[in-house]
Write a protein that holds these residues in place. Structure first.
Motif, PDB file in Angstrom:
ATOM      1  N   TYR A  95       0.846  -1.195   0.000  1.00 51.52           N
ATOM      2  CA  TYR A  95       0.000   0.000   0.000  1.00 51.52           C
ATOM      3  C   TYR A  95       0.882   1.247   0.000  1.00 51.52           C
ATOM      4  N   ILE A  96       0.790   1.994  -1.083  1.00 52.38           N
ATOM      5  CA  ILE A  96       1.730   3.090  -1.315  1.00 52.38           C
ATOM      6  C   ILE A  96       0.975   4.388  -1.591  1.00 52.38           C
ATOM      7  N   PHE A  97       1.392   5.453  -0.911  1.00 48.50           N
ATOM      8  CA  PHE A  97       0.929   6.781  -1.307  1.00 48.50           C
ATOM      9  C   PHE A  97       1.962   7.366  -2.249  1.00 48.50           C
ATOM     10  N   LEU A  98       1.502   7.794  -3.411  1.00 46.67           N
ATOM     11  CA  LEU A  98       2.385   8.380  -4.421  1.00 46.67           C
ATOM     12  C   LEU A  98       1.995   9.840  -4.611  1.00 46.67           C
ATOM     13  N   ASP A  99       2.810  10.712  -4.092  1.00 44.16           N
ATOM     14  CA  ASP A  99       2.552  12.139  -4.176  1.00 44.16           C
ATOM     15  C   ASP A  99       2.610  12.608  -5.626  1.00 44.16           C
ATOM     16  N   ALA A 100       1.965  13.717  -5.884  1.00 46.25           N
ATOM     17  CA  ALA A 100       2.054  14.330  -7.213  1.00 46.25           C
ATOM     18  C   ALA A 100       3.474  14.819  -7.464  1.00 46.25           C
ATOM     19  N   GLY A 101       3.859  14.914  -8.737  1.00 48.09           N
ATOM     20  CA  GLY A 101       5.170  15.463  -9.058  1.00 48.09           C
ATOM     21  C   GLY A 101       5.850  14.739 -10.198  1.00 48.09           C
ATOM     22  N   THR A 102       6.936  15.334 -10.666  1.00 50.21           N
ATOM     23  CA  THR A 102       7.647  14.779 -11.820  1.00 50.21           C
ATOM     24  C   THR A 102       8.537  13.598 -11.443  1.00 50.21           C
ATOM     25  N   THR A 103       9.188  13.661 -10.288  1.00 50.89           N
ATOM     26  CA  THR A 103      10.049  12.554  -9.872  1.00 50.89           C
ATOM     27  C   THR A 103       9.217  11.350  -9.478  1.00 50.89           C
ATOM     28  N   THR A 104       8.131  11.578  -8.759  1.00 52.88           N
ATOM     29  CA  THR A 104       7.243  10.470  -8.402  1.00 52.88           C
ATOM     30  C   THR A 104       6.611   9.850  -9.649  1.00 52.88           C
ATOM     31  N   ASN A 105       6.387  10.654 -10.668  1.00 54.61           N
ATOM     32  CA  ASN A 105       5.848  10.118 -11.922  1.00 54.61           C
ATOM     33  C   ASN A 105       6.832   9.146 -12.571  1.00 54.61           C
ATOM     34  N   LEU A 107       8.920   7.342 -10.974  1.00 55.06           N
ATOM     35  CA  LEU A 107       8.949   6.142 -10.137  1.00 55.06           C
ATOM     36  C   LEU A 107       7.976   5.078 -10.630  1.00 55.06           C
ATOM     37  N   ILE A 108       6.889   5.487 -11.251  1.00 59.20           N
ATOM     38  CA  ILE A 108       5.887   4.529 -11.752  1.00 59.20           C
ATOM     39  C   ILE A 108       6.511   3.545 -12.735  1.00 59.20           C
ATOM     40  N   ASP A 109       7.519   3.984 -13.477  1.00 56.46           N
ATOM     41  CA  ASP A 109       8.183   3.106 -14.448  1.00 56.46           C
ATOM     42  C   ASP A 109       8.779   1.868 -13.790  1.00 56.46           C
ATOM     43  N   TYR A 110       9.047   1.947 -12.496  1.00 56.49           N
ATOM     44  CA  TYR A 110       9.714   0.852 -11.787  1.00 56.49           C
ATOM     45  C   TYR A 110       8.777   0.105 -10.829  1.00 56.49           C
ATOM     46  N   LEU A 111       7.489   0.445 -10.853  1.00 53.05           N
ATOM     47  CA  LEU A 111       6.545  -0.185  -9.949  1.00 53.05           C
ATOM     48  C   LEU A 111       6.030  -1.508 -10.510  1.00 53.05           C
ATOM     49  N   ASP A 112       5.790  -2.451  -9.598  1.00 55.40           N
ATOM     50  CA  ASP A 112       5.181  -3.722  -9.963  1.00 55.40           C
ATOM     51  C   ASP A 112       3.666  -3.588  -9.878  1.00 55.40           C
ATOM     52  N   LYS A 113       2.953  -4.327 -10.705  1.00 57.94           N
ATOM     53  CA  LYS A 113       1.491  -4.176 -10.723  1.00 57.94           C
ATOM     54  C   LYS A 113       0.823  -4.752  -9.475  1.00 57.94           C
ATOM     55  N   ASP A 114       1.560  -5.553  -8.702  1.00 63.59           N
ATOM     56  CA  ASP A 114       0.975  -6.193  -7.527  1.00 63.59           C
ATOM     57  C   ASP A 114       1.051  -5.286  -6.292  1.00 63.59           C
ATOM     58  N   ILE A 115       0.643  -4.027  -6.442  1.00 66.82           N
ATOM     59  CA  ILE A 115       0.596  -3.071  -5.335  1.00 66.82           C
ATOM     60  C   ILE A 115      -0.693  -2.251  -5.451  1.00 66.82           C
ATOM     61  N   ASN A 116      -0.970  -1.497  -4.411  1.00 69.16           N
ATOM     62  CA  ASN A 116      -2.111  -0.587  -4.402  1.00 69.16           C
ATOM     63  C   ASN A 116      -1.595   0.836  -4.209  1.00 69.16           C
ATOM     64  N   VAL A 117      -1.980   1.729  -5.088  1.00 66.84           N
ATOM     65  CA  VAL A 117      -1.499   3.113  -5.048  1.00 66.84           C
ATOM     66  C   VAL A 117      -2.667   4.056  -4.786  1.00 66.84           C
ATOM     67  N   PHE A 163      -0.770   3.490   4.964  1.00 61.43           N
ATOM     68  CA  PHE A 163       0.184   3.105   3.916  1.00 61.43           C
ATOM     69  C   PHE A 163       1.428   2.444   4.500  1.00 61.43           C
ATOM     70  N   ASP A 164       1.992   1.525   3.711  1.00 63.48           N
ATOM     71  CA  ASP A 164       3.308   0.995   4.047  1.00 63.48           C
ATOM     72  C   ASP A 164       4.379   2.054   3.804  1.00 63.48           C
ATOM     73  N   ILE A 165       4.276   2.715   2.659  1.00 65.34           N
ATOM     74  CA  ILE A 165       5.282   3.699   2.258  1.00 65.34           C
ATOM     75  C   ILE A 165       4.593   4.894   1.597  1.00 65.34           C
ATOM     76  N   ALA A 166       5.129   6.077   1.859  1.00 61.36           N
ATOM     77  CA  ALA A 166       4.723   7.281   1.122  1.00 61.36           C
ATOM     78  C   ALA A 166       5.950   7.854   0.427  1.00 61.36           C
ATOM     79  N   PHE A 167       5.784   8.164  -0.845  1.00 63.92           N
ATOM     80  CA  PHE A 167       6.824   8.852  -1.605  1.00 63.92           C
ATOM     81  C   PHE A 167       6.332  10.275  -1.866  1.00 63.92           C
TER      82      PHE A 167
END
Length: 229
Positions: A95-105, A107-117, A163-167
């Motif tokens: 369970y991940i919170f993904l903040d708005a922004g260009t760097t966080t965007n 990060l999506i390139d490296y995410l696995d589909k087996d998560i919840n955002v 969340f487990d992690i927030a970016f």
């Protein structure tokens, strides 16, 4: 060189480089270390600079808020490096919170589909959908300049998740704080950090010593991921 002229040169140099060493200023002004110390003490007492180890930084609050479209083309290599580092910290987190922004965007390139955002970043939705990542977009008022949702509805929805992690993204960090331009965005970032087991700030080194209007959190409350750390 007269006192007023030295102050003008010191401030102009800091405006250009944000942080300057004592050695550079001594060489530039052709003055003694004791004279520079007095000049810097005077500027610090006026609140225009802050003395740091071996030099000085500006303390002026930044006023410009760059749009998402302008930000996305800046420091791409640094941001990609940060995104890769961040992805290695996810581990078994679901369970991940993904903040708005260009760097966080990126990060999506490296995410696995087996998560919840969960995110308030409208710019993330197409990428997340294409990767078939389960995503909740927080509702609220759409802020078109930075392509995010903000406001009481956003806060209310966010407060119902853990969340487990927030970016988290930040516009600047200095004086022991991470800051951003908009108080509404800062409030969302702070809440996401509070609702997360672990929180990371993703900010490249160009944001060091930059101070914005709204505090996100203290530096000791989160871990910073920077391209050179």
């Amino acid at each position: 060189m007269i006192f007023e002229k030295r102050l003008e040169i010191i401030l102009d140099t800091l405006k250009e480089f944000r942080q300057v060493s004592n050695k550079i200023l001594i060489d530039k002004l052709d003055i003694s270390e004791s004279t520079l110390r007095r000049d810097l003490d005077f500027l610090e007492q006026r609140g225009e600079i802050k003395r740091v180890h071996g030099g000085a930084i500006l303390t002026n609050v930044e006023f410009e808020e760059k749009s998402y479209d302008k930000n996305i083309i800046l420091n791409i290599d640094k941001k990609c490096n940060i995104a890769k580092k961040a992805s290695n910290l996810i581990g078994n987190s679901k369970y991940i919170f993904l903040d708005a922004g260009t760097t966080t965007n990126l990060l999506i390139d490296y995410l696995d589909k087996d998560i919840n955002v969960v995110t308030n970043g409208i710019m993330h939705i197409d990428k997340l959908n294409k990767k078939k990542i389960k995503t909740i977009l927080l509702g609220g008022l759409v802020k078109s300049k930075t392509n995010v949702t903000i406001g009481e509805k956003t806060i209310l929805e966010l407060s119902s998740f853990n969340f487990d992690i927030a970016f988290i993204g930040a516009n600047g960090y200095a004086n022991g704080e991470f800051t951003t331009h908009d108080p509404s965005e800062a409030k969302i970032k702070r809440l996401a950090i509070e609702r997360s087991r672990k929180a990371y700030i993703l900010a490249d080194s160009s944001k060091k010593n930059r101070i914005y209007f709204s505090k996100i959190c203290s530096i000791n409350e989160v871990d910073l991921i920077r391209e050179d750390l």
